[in-house]
Design a protein around this motif. Structure first.
Motif, PDB file in Angstrom:
ATOM      1  N   CYS A 252       1.107 103.445 -43.164  1.00 45.65           N
ATOM      2  CA  CYS A 252       2.262 102.572 -43.037  1.00 45.65           C
ATOM      3  C   CYS A 252       2.022 101.310 -43.844  1.00 45.65           C
ATOM      4  CB  CYS A 252       2.502 102.225 -41.565  1.00 45.65           C
ATOM      5  SG  CYS A 252       3.917 101.133 -41.306  1.00 45.65           S
TER       6      CYS A 252
ATOM      7  N   HIS B 131       1.576 107.552 -40.134  1.00 46.92           N
ATOM      8  CA  HIS B 131       3.020 107.490 -40.300  1.00 46.92           C
ATOM      9  C   HIS B 131       3.334 106.640 -41.524  1.00 46.92           C
ATOM     10  CE1 HIS B 131       2.145 103.807 -37.958  1.00 46.92           C
ATOM     11  NE2 HIS B 131       3.207 103.284 -38.576  1.00 46.92           N
TER      12      HIS B 131
ATOM     13  N   TYR C   5       6.082 103.884 -43.648  1.00 43.77           N
ATOM     14  CA  TYR C   5       6.754 102.640 -43.287  1.00 43.77           C
ATOM     15  C   TYR C   5       8.179 102.885 -42.810  1.00 43.77           C
ATOM     16  CZ  TYR C   5       9.478 102.647 -47.626  1.00 43.77           C
ATOM     17  OH  TYR C   5      10.351 102.967 -48.633  1.00 43.77           O
ATOM     18  N   LYS C   6       8.823 103.955 -43.273  1.00 40.34           N
ATOM     19  CA  LYS C   6      10.172 104.267 -42.814  1.00 40.34           C
ATOM     20  C   LYS C   6      10.177 104.871 -41.418  1.00 40.34           C
ATOM     21  CE  LYS C   6      12.497 104.755 -47.253  1.00 40.34           C
ATOM     22  NZ  LYS C   6      13.319 105.627 -48.128  1.00 40.34           N
ATOM     23  N   GLU C   7       9.014 105.197 -40.906  1.00 38.50           N
ATOM     24  CA  GLU C   7       8.882 105.669 -39.529  1.00 38.50           C
ATOM     25  C   GLU C   7       8.389 104.560 -38.596  1.00 38.50           C
ATOM     26  OE1 GLU C   7       7.646 110.222 -40.889  1.00 38.50           O
ATOM     27  OE2 GLU C   7       6.122 108.818 -40.176  1.00 38.50           O
ATOM     28  N   HIS C   8       8.221 103.376 -39.112  1.00 39.90           N
ATOM     29  CA  HIS C   8       7.784 102.229 -38.321  1.00 39.90           C
ATOM     30  C   HIS C   8       9.017 101.479 -37.821  1.00 39.90           C
ATOM     31  CE1 HIS C   8       4.930  98.955 -37.248  1.00 39.90           C
ATOM     32  NE2 HIS C   8       5.991  98.185 -37.461  1.00 39.90           N
TER      33      HIS C   8
ATOM     34  N   ASP D 293      12.615 100.805 -36.825  1.00 35.65           N
ATOM     35  CA  ASP D 293      13.853 101.444 -37.255  1.00 35.65           C
ATOM     36  C   ASP D 293      13.802 101.878 -38.709  1.00 35.65           C
ATOM     37  OD1 ASP D 293      13.883  99.006 -38.478  1.00 35.65           O
ATOM     38  OD2 ASP D 293      15.819  98.345 -37.666  1.00 35.65           O
ATOM     39  N   GLY D 294      12.679 101.616 -39.401  1.00 38.80           N
ATOM     40  CA  GLY D 294      12.504 102.055 -40.776  1.00 38.80           C
ATOM     41  C   GLY D 294      13.082 101.144 -41.822  1.00 38.80           C
ATOM     42  N   VAL D 295      13.776 100.067 -41.428  1.00 39.52           N
ATOM     43  CA  VAL D 295      14.383  99.142 -42.380  1.00 39.52           C
ATOM     44  C   VAL D 295      13.504  97.898 -42.456  1.00 39.52           C
ATOM     45  CG1 VAL D 295      16.436  97.808 -42.963  1.00 39.52           C
ATOM     46  CG2 VAL D 295      16.670 100.013 -41.791  1.00 39.52           C
ATOM     47  N   HIS D 296      12.902  97.695 -43.634  1.00 39.41           N
ATOM     48  CA  HIS D 296      11.985  96.577 -43.805  1.00 39.41           C
ATOM     49  C   HIS D 296      12.219  95.949 -45.178  1.00 39.41           C
ATOM     50  CE1 HIS D 296       9.851  98.246 -40.333  1.00 39.41           C
ATOM     51  NE2 HIS D 296       9.841  99.412 -40.972  1.00 39.41           N
TER      52      HIS D 296
ATOM     53  N   SER E 247       6.572 107.777 -50.708  1.00 37.81           N
ATOM     54  CA  SER E 247       7.832 107.174 -50.276  1.00 37.81           C
ATOM     55  C   SER E 247       8.951 108.170 -50.456  1.00 37.81           C
ATOM     56  CB  SER E 247       8.133 105.908 -51.096  1.00 37.81           C
ATOM     57  OG  SER E 247       9.423 105.435 -50.808  1.00 37.81           O
TER      58      SER E 247
END
Length: 396
Positions: free
Chosen positions: A216, A224, A226-229, A231-234, A252
């Motif tokens: 992540c 996992h 970063y899009k699974e961390h 809500d996935g919006v970062h 990605s």
């Protein structure tokens, strides 16, 4: 108690754990009837040698069939490996030879569908569920480290994980980094830098990981993306761990590879050394798609993708070429003549000989027929002469 002592010595379970288990089960000392195991008489080398246990670092379900198939293909062993399923995500591997066992245990990191495959040696007597399967053997690179600090490589690598070995510094390879092999704890956050204090000044050195599995970019944990961390919006500023993998950007979804090297073309993964965030906007929204206004001369694009306006005007790079061609006034397309049919000289010679043989046989047959016709004519003339000689007396 012999059983408790042996278990504690093998690392299976400690004396305190045995007492705690007995207390939970309501057992007393007199309730147990121990069996004493003799090391020399009962040990079987065939059943307990070249063993290992492993699991996949994931909480999601996966197919055992594809796991076994993929790992056998990735290991590419000289002899087949026997795999026993203990639990849904706990396996025992028994290898057929020492070379196969060392290849798997010393190689890696092994990955299944982006997730780490955690392996550990197994003695055949320890409870499989009690074995620690939380470490991953991996190569790291400490970048931009001055040569004066090369004696600190072991200490610096120990800050990332448990130090195993280090590559001997040499002038034969290119790269501004030093390599070390460490065993990292997958339950802890990945280290992005190591630091040195010299003359009351701190210096930071980037750490990169070779063949790093899915991690992540927000929290720096394995297992996992970063899009699974959350809500996935970062936003892009929150992806502080995005540059940990060596060679190319991290995995990605939706990223289209560009450039040459691994992942270029249709693969959907970035080429070696490519920046996976090159297509991201300032707000951190990942585009993940190719613009429809790309260069039309890209050889990887299909011809059908070249659009022609309905009004007949030509636009773009290909349109400019067509406009220049049409302005010349030469619209005649010259089609080259097809090359002559190539004939095999041997077969041609053989065919000519056959034709000569056929003509000769016909001439012979005609000659024989003519000779027969001549003979028939001579016979007729003889018959006429004989008949004429017989009629002469009558006429007289």
């Amino acid at each position: 108690m012999a059983t408790a002592a042996a278990a504690s010595g093998s690392g299976t379970v400690g004396a305190d754990d045995v007492e705690g288990m007995m207390a939970r089960l309501g057992l007393r000392e007199e309730d147990l009837d121990d069996v004493v195991f003799e090391e020399e008489g009962n040990q079987s080398d065939e059943a307990t040698r070249w063993l290992a246990v492993g699991k996949v670092h994931t909480d999601t379900e996966f197919s055992h069939f594809w796991f076994f198939k993929n790992m056998r293909k990735a290991w590419d062993l000289a002899k087949d490996v026997k795999i026993k399923v203990f639990e849904d995500n706990l396996f025992m591997f028994q290898f057929a030879c020492l070379g196969n066992w060392e290849k798997v245990m010393d190689g890696g990191p092994w990955v299944f569908r982006g997730k780490s495959v955690l392996m550990a040696p197994y003695d055949g007597f320890t409870k499989p569920s009690s074995i620690d399967l939380n470490t991953l053997l991996i190569w790291i690179q400490i970048h931009d480290l001055p040569v004066g600090y090369k004696d600190l490589i072991k200490t610096l690598a120990g800050k990332v994980g448990q130090f195993v070995s280090a590559e001997t510094p040499s002038d034969d390879y290119t790269g501004n980094y030093y390599r070390a092999r460490v065993r990292i704890d997958v339950r802890k956050q990945l280290k992005a830098v190591v630091s040195i204090i010299r003359n009351s000044q701190r210096q930071l050195f980037l750490v990169k990981y070779e063949r790093l599995p899915d991690w992540c970019a927000v929290c720096g944990m394995l297992g996992h993306l970063y899009k699974e961390h959350g809500d996935g919006v970062h936003s892009l500023e929150k992806l502080v761990f995005k540059d940990l993998r060596v060679g190319y950007g991290f995995r990605s979804a939706g990223f289209v590879g560009r450039g040459r090297g691994r992942g270029s073309g249709r693969g959907g993964r970035g080429g070696r050394g490519e920046d996976p965030f090159a297509n991201d906007d300032a707000a951190g929204n990942f585009l993940g798609s190719v613009s429809m206004e790309e260069d039309a001369t890209d050889p990887n694009r299909k011809r059908a993708a070249l659009s022609i306006p309905v009004d007949g005007t030509n636009q773009g790079t290909v349109g400019d070429i067509r406009n220049r061609f049409e302005l010349t006034g030469h619209h005649t397309l010259t089609i080259p003549l097809s090359p002559p049919i190539k004939r095999d000289p041997k077969r041609s010679k053989k065919g000519a000989n056959e034709e000569e043989d056929v003509d000769g046989s016909n001439a012979t047959n005609s000659g024989s027929a003519g000779s027969q016709g001549g003979t028939a004519g001579n016979n007729e003339s003889v018959q006429l002469k004989l008949s004429g000689s017989r009629q002469c007396p009558d006429s007289a």
